[in-house]
Design an enzyme around this catalytic site. Structure first.
Site, PDB file in Angstrom:
ATOM      1  N   GLY A 130     -14.688  -0.917   8.135  1.00  0.00           N
ATOM      2  CA  GLY A 130     -15.865  -0.736   7.302  1.00  0.00           C
ATOM      3  C   GLY A 130     -17.031  -0.106   8.033  1.00  0.00           C
ATOM      4  O   GLY A 130     -17.559  -0.696   8.973  1.00  0.00           O
ATOM      5  N   GLY A 131     -17.420   1.106   7.629  1.00  0.00           N
ATOM      6  CA  GLY A 131     -18.622   1.735   8.161  1.00  0.00           C
ATOM      7  C   GLY A 131     -18.540   2.186   9.601  1.00  0.00           C
ATOM      8  O   GLY A 131     -19.579   2.397  10.236  1.00  0.00           O
ATOM      9  N   GLN A 172       1.961   0.751   3.534  1.00  0.00           N
ATOM     10  CA  GLN A 172       1.168  -0.214   2.770  1.00  0.00           C
ATOM     11  C   GLN A 172       1.732  -0.357   1.364  1.00  0.00           C
ATOM     12  O   GLN A 172       1.908   0.625   0.653  1.00  0.00           O
ATOM     13  CB  GLN A 172      -0.310   0.169   2.679  1.00  0.00           C
ATOM     14  CG  GLN A 172      -1.111  -0.981   2.048  1.00  0.00           C
ATOM     15  CD  GLN A 172      -2.569  -0.686   1.818  1.00  0.00           C
ATOM     16  OE1 GLN A 172      -2.903   0.210   1.050  1.00  0.00           O
ATOM     17  NE2 GLN A 172      -3.439  -1.448   2.476  1.00  0.00           N
ATOM     18  N   CYS A 200      -8.035  -3.440  -2.363  1.00  0.00           N
ATOM     19  CA  CYS A 200      -8.463  -2.412  -3.318  1.00  0.00           C
ATOM     20  C   CYS A 200      -8.999  -3.056  -4.589  1.00  0.00           C
ATOM     21  O   CYS A 200      -8.314  -3.869  -5.214  1.00  0.00           O
ATOM     22  CB  CYS A 200      -7.300  -1.485  -3.653  1.00  0.00           C
ATOM     23  SG  CYS A 200      -7.734  -0.187  -4.840  1.00  0.00           S
ATOM     24  N   GLY A 219     -11.850   4.298   8.480  1.00  0.00           N
ATOM     25  CA  GLY A 219     -11.491   4.793   7.160  1.00  0.00           C
ATOM     26  C   GLY A 219     -11.965   6.204   6.915  1.00  0.00           C
ATOM     27  O   GLY A 219     -11.466   7.169   7.490  1.00  0.00           O
ATOM     28  N   PRO A 228      -5.323   3.113   5.284  1.00  0.00           N
ATOM     29  CA  PRO A 228      -4.646   3.721   4.137  1.00  0.00           C
ATOM     30  C   PRO A 228      -5.668   4.145   3.098  1.00  0.00           C
ATOM     31  O   PRO A 228      -6.530   3.354   2.710  1.00  0.00           O
ATOM     32  CB  PRO A 228      -3.744   2.587   3.619  1.00  0.00           C
ATOM     33  CG  PRO A 228      -4.371   1.332   4.119  1.00  0.00           C
ATOM     34  CD  PRO A 228      -5.050   1.680   5.403  1.00  0.00           C
ATOM     35  N   MET A 262      -6.011   6.343  -0.611  1.00  0.00           N
ATOM     36  CA  MET A 262      -5.358   7.045  -1.709  1.00  0.00           C
ATOM     37  C   MET A 262      -5.800   8.509  -1.751  1.00  0.00           C
ATOM     38  O   MET A 262      -6.982   8.817  -1.561  1.00  0.00           O
ATOM     39  CB  MET A 262      -5.678   6.368  -3.041  1.00  0.00           C
ATOM     40  CG  MET A 262      -5.125   4.954  -3.161  1.00  0.00           C
ATOM     41  SD  MET A 262      -3.327   4.864  -2.991  1.00  0.00           S
ATOM     42  CE  MET A 262      -2.801   5.770  -4.451  1.00  0.00           C
ATOM     43  N   LYS A 297      -4.207  -6.499   4.656  1.00  0.00           N
ATOM     44  CA  LYS A 297      -5.539  -5.888   4.660  1.00  0.00           C
ATOM     45  C   LYS A 297      -6.308  -6.447   3.471  1.00  0.00           C
ATOM     46  O   LYS A 297      -5.836  -6.395   2.337  1.00  0.00           O
ATOM     47  CB  LYS A 297      -5.459  -4.363   4.569  1.00  0.00           C
ATOM     48  CG  LYS A 297      -6.815  -3.672   4.680  1.00  0.00           C
ATOM     49  CD  LYS A 297      -6.668  -2.155   4.655  1.00  0.00           C
ATOM     50  CE  LYS A 297      -8.007  -1.473   4.948  1.00  0.00           C
ATOM     51  NZ  LYS A 297      -9.030  -1.728   3.899  1.00  0.00           N
TER      52      LYS A 297
END
Length: 334
Positions: free
Chosen positions: A212-213, A70, A100, A233, A17, A19, A139
């Site tokens: 991540g990454g 989410q 977040c 992501g 997810p 934004m 998450k």
């Protein structure tokens, strides 16, 4: 050997997810590349769902499924009501944002700051699970501020798992709640993949997803040898064609890999439909700007869409014009 899963609770691949990114138009676009990857909404706050325009916030096309909603919030009863609404709306999973780090999110006492309140997260999860029959997942980060030891991570997961959560998506970076922007929190704290791998070893009964990454299919496959699932992501937005091969390489399906031109052709009926419903063309095409990322003459594609979609008269044919410009850059009129 890559694991093969069916339902959303144990789907081995998802798109995070994000934004301003993972709205219904981006999800529909991405579904033209992969039929099986689990997709997520942007984070939607409980207050927005309860008091806002639900049609605008929650509507999606059936083709987007499987898709997870989410939620952002810290009130168990309000989140439970939102989970019920999400289930009735047709979502396949409810996910709680505990990752977040933005100031705005912290001011509402949700997001990453909730990692300091695992008992409250457990209460939220328990309330949502009692309200719905679909999976309720979390998450979160690997830690926050100075609460970032592996022991801190285990403590959080243990408490939330005891409340009934079975799937944890772990962003393998800590978050600094002060001093770093959300963008910096996605890059500056170092990745700690080994901690997520160890979490799976210590909690083999749980479904552990790593985030991540991760930017390449080979990385996805490597992570799947250690954990149950992988969440991609920013790479999904910056290089969406990455997902053109995942149905074959991750899910072992036999469907053909679509070309970029085929993806655009598939989008045209959707664009026409959404324009009839009053959406603006640039609300859709902004998600397509990176489709030709890394390809020759990709700038012609981006320039055509960026320069022209703000025109009130622009229609679906602009996508075909941009596609021709990408192939034959001399066709555009200056």
């Amino acid at each position: 050997m890559t694991k093969i899963f069916a339902d959303s609770s144990i789907n081995p691949l998802s798109v995070a997810p994000m934004m301003d990114h993972t709205d219904r138009h981006f999800r529909y676009f991405l579904r033209q590349l992969t039929r099986h990857t689990l997709l997520y909404t942007e984070m939607i706050t409980a207050q927005a769902i309860l008091h806002g325009d639900r049609q605008r916030l929650l509507n999606f096309s059936p083709e987007e499924k499987p898709v997870a909603l989410q939620l952002g919030g810290d009130d168990p009863q309000l989140l439970a009501e939102c989970a019920r609404i999400g289930q009735d709306w047709g979502y396949d999973e409810i996910n709680l944002n505990v990752g977040c780090p933005s100031d705005r999110v912290q001011s509402g006492n949700f997001g990453a700051c909730l990692m300091a309140q695992p008992d409250l997260v457990a209460q939220c999860v328990s309330a949502m699970q009692k309200a719905v029959e679909i999976p309720v997942t979390v998450k979160h980060r690997i830690g926050i501020d100075h609460r970032d030891s592996y022991e801190d991570l285990v403590h959080f997961v243990e408490i939330v798992a005891n409340a009934g959560c079975q799937r944890f998506t772990v962003h393998a970076r800590k978050a600094w709640l002060q001093g770093l922007s959300p963008k910096e929190n996605r890059t500056i704290p170092p990745l700690r993949y080994e901690d997520v791998y160890q979490l799976k070893k210590d909690f083999p009964q749980l479904l552990i997803e790593i985030n991540g990454g991760i930017t390449q299919t080979e990385q996805i496959q490597q992570h799947l040898s250690h954990v149950d699932a992988v969440m991609v992501g920013r790479a999904a937005y910056e290089n969406p064609y990455l997902f053109a091969t995942v149905d074959r390489d991750i899910y072992h399906k036999t469907n053909l890999v679509p070309s970029r031109a085929e993806i655009i052709e598939r989008m045209l009926p959707y664009v026409e439909e959404r324009l009839r419903h009053g959406d603006r063309l640039n609300q859709i095409t902004r998600h397509l700007l990176s489709l030709f990322n890394g390809q020759p003459r990709a700038k012609f594609w981006r320039r055509t869409l960026s320069d022209s979609t703000l025109l009130a008269s622009a229609g679906p044919e602009l996508l075909q014009t941009a596609l021709q410009a990408q192939k034959f850059p001399g066709v555009l009129v200056a």
